[in-house]
Write an enzyme that holds these catalytic residues in place. Structure first.
Site, PDB file in Angstrom:
ATOM      1  N   HIS A 200      42.334 -25.945  34.950  1.00  0.00           N
ATOM      2  CA  HIS A 200      42.730 -26.320  36.311  1.00  0.00           C
ATOM      3  C   HIS A 200      41.496 -26.269  37.203  1.00  0.00           C
ATOM      4  O   HIS A 200      41.004 -25.194  37.520  1.00  0.00           O
ATOM      5  CB  HIS A 200      43.828 -25.377  36.806  1.00  0.00           C
ATOM      6  CG  HIS A 200      44.550 -25.868  38.014  1.00  0.00           C
ATOM      7  ND1 HIS A 200      44.510 -25.207  39.201  1.00  0.00           N
ATOM      8  CD2 HIS A 200      45.330 -26.953  38.212  1.00  0.00           C
ATOM      9  CE1 HIS A 200      45.247 -25.854  40.096  1.00  0.00           C
ATOM     10  NE2 HIS A 200      45.752 -26.918  39.517  1.00  0.00           N
TER      11      HIS A 200
ATOM     12  N   VAL B  92      41.327 -21.806  39.318  1.00  0.00           N
ATOM     13  CA  VAL B  92      42.383 -21.298  40.187  1.00  0.00           C
ATOM     14  C   VAL B  92      43.713 -21.452  39.440  1.00  0.00           C
ATOM     15  O   VAL B  92      43.896 -22.386  38.659  1.00  0.00           O
ATOM     16  CB  VAL B  92      42.394 -22.050  41.546  1.00  0.00           C
ATOM     17  CG1 VAL B  92      42.707 -23.515  41.384  1.00  0.00           C
ATOM     18  CG2 VAL B  92      43.318 -21.395  42.538  1.00  0.00           C
TER      19      VAL B  92
ATOM     20  N   GLY C 211      49.486 -23.620  41.448  1.00  0.00           N
ATOM     21  CA  GLY C 211      50.595 -23.146  42.273  1.00  0.00           C
ATOM     22  C   GLY C 211      51.948 -23.324  41.611  1.00  0.00           C
ATOM     23  O   GLY C 211      52.854 -22.520  41.800  1.00  0.00           O
ATOM     24  N   CYS C 212      52.068 -24.368  40.781  1.00  0.00           N
ATOM     25  CA  CYS C 212      53.352 -24.605  40.109  1.00  0.00           C
ATOM     26  C   CYS C 212      53.714 -23.460  39.164  1.00  0.00           C
ATOM     27  O   CYS C 212      54.896 -23.214  38.922  1.00  0.00           O
ATOM     28  CB  CYS C 212      53.339 -25.947  39.378  1.00  0.00           C
ATOM     29  SG  CYS C 212      52.084 -26.080  38.098  1.00  0.00           S
TER      30      CYS C 212
ATOM     31  N   ASP D  39      57.106 -21.484  39.175  1.00  0.00           N
ATOM     32  CA  ASP D  39      57.890 -21.318  37.956  1.00  0.00           C
ATOM     33  C   ASP D  39      58.251 -19.850  37.728  1.00  0.00           C
ATOM     34  O   ASP D  39      59.367 -19.545  37.297  1.00  0.00           O
ATOM     35  CB  ASP D  39      57.140 -21.879  36.748  1.00  0.00           C
ATOM     36  CG  ASP D  39      58.072 -22.088  35.570  1.00  0.00           C
ATOM     37  OD1 ASP D  39      58.887 -23.026  35.621  1.00  0.00           O
ATOM     38  OD2 ASP D  39      57.995 -21.297  34.610  1.00  0.00           O
TER      39      ASP D  39
END
Length: 168
Positions: free
Chosen positions: A66, A72, A75-76, A80
């Site tokens: 990523h 980092v 965000g998903c 989740d």
């Protein structure tokens, strides 16, 4: 009630809440190390809460893929984790079926998780549990790092599906 890493891994095996019921994902998609507190009362809506955490390891798989050169946590994955934990709450409540994320009302990201983060915390505040015709939990959730809320999700929805039902 508290659940340690060993019990979290049992939840991922699919046997903790009974065959065919809620379970956590295994291996790389498991975004929880421990559950510090789970209760059917309390939380922002006094309908239940769950507090959990994940120790961030600099070698977590997602840092390598990523943003090359700018690692980092996606965000998903934090989102989740909140769905995963709402499913755990439903299974812990004794409700039958396999958990599936059904949606979210609003998501806000106001921070990032880097390889040196140490640990992150999750908080789920249950708003409602619907038992018929489909078992579904609705909650607000937060991802917290360093005492600061960095992800917020409003109206997370997780359903518990029986073998014959399909999400969506």
């Amino acid at each position: 009630m508290h659940y340690c890493k060993t019990e979290i891994l049992e939840m991922a095996s699919g046997q903790f809440f009974g065959e065919g019921n809620a379970q956590l994902p295994n291996s790389s998609m498991l975004m929880v190390d421990q559950i510090e507190h789970i209760a059917s009362t309390g939380g922002a809506f006094d309908r239940g809460l769950l507090n959990a955490s994940l120790a961030i390891q600099p070698d977590h798989w997602f840092f390598d893929c990523h943003f090359k050169g700018d690692p980092v946590m996606p965000g998903c994955l934090g989102l989740d984790a909140l769905w995963q934990l709402l499913g755990v709450f439903l299974g812990w409540s004794g409700l039958p079926g396999k958990g599936r994320a059904l949606g979210v009302g609003k998501v806000k990201f106001s921070g990032q998780i880097y390889p040196d983060a140490g640990a992150i915390q999750y908080q789920i505040d249950v708003k409602r549990v619907i038992k018929k015709p489909l078992v579904m939990g609705i909650a607000d959730g937060q991802v917290i790092h360093g005492g600061r809320v960095i992800y917020e999700a409003k109206d997370l929805k997780v359903g518990l599906l029986k073998k014959t039902e399909k999400a969506g």
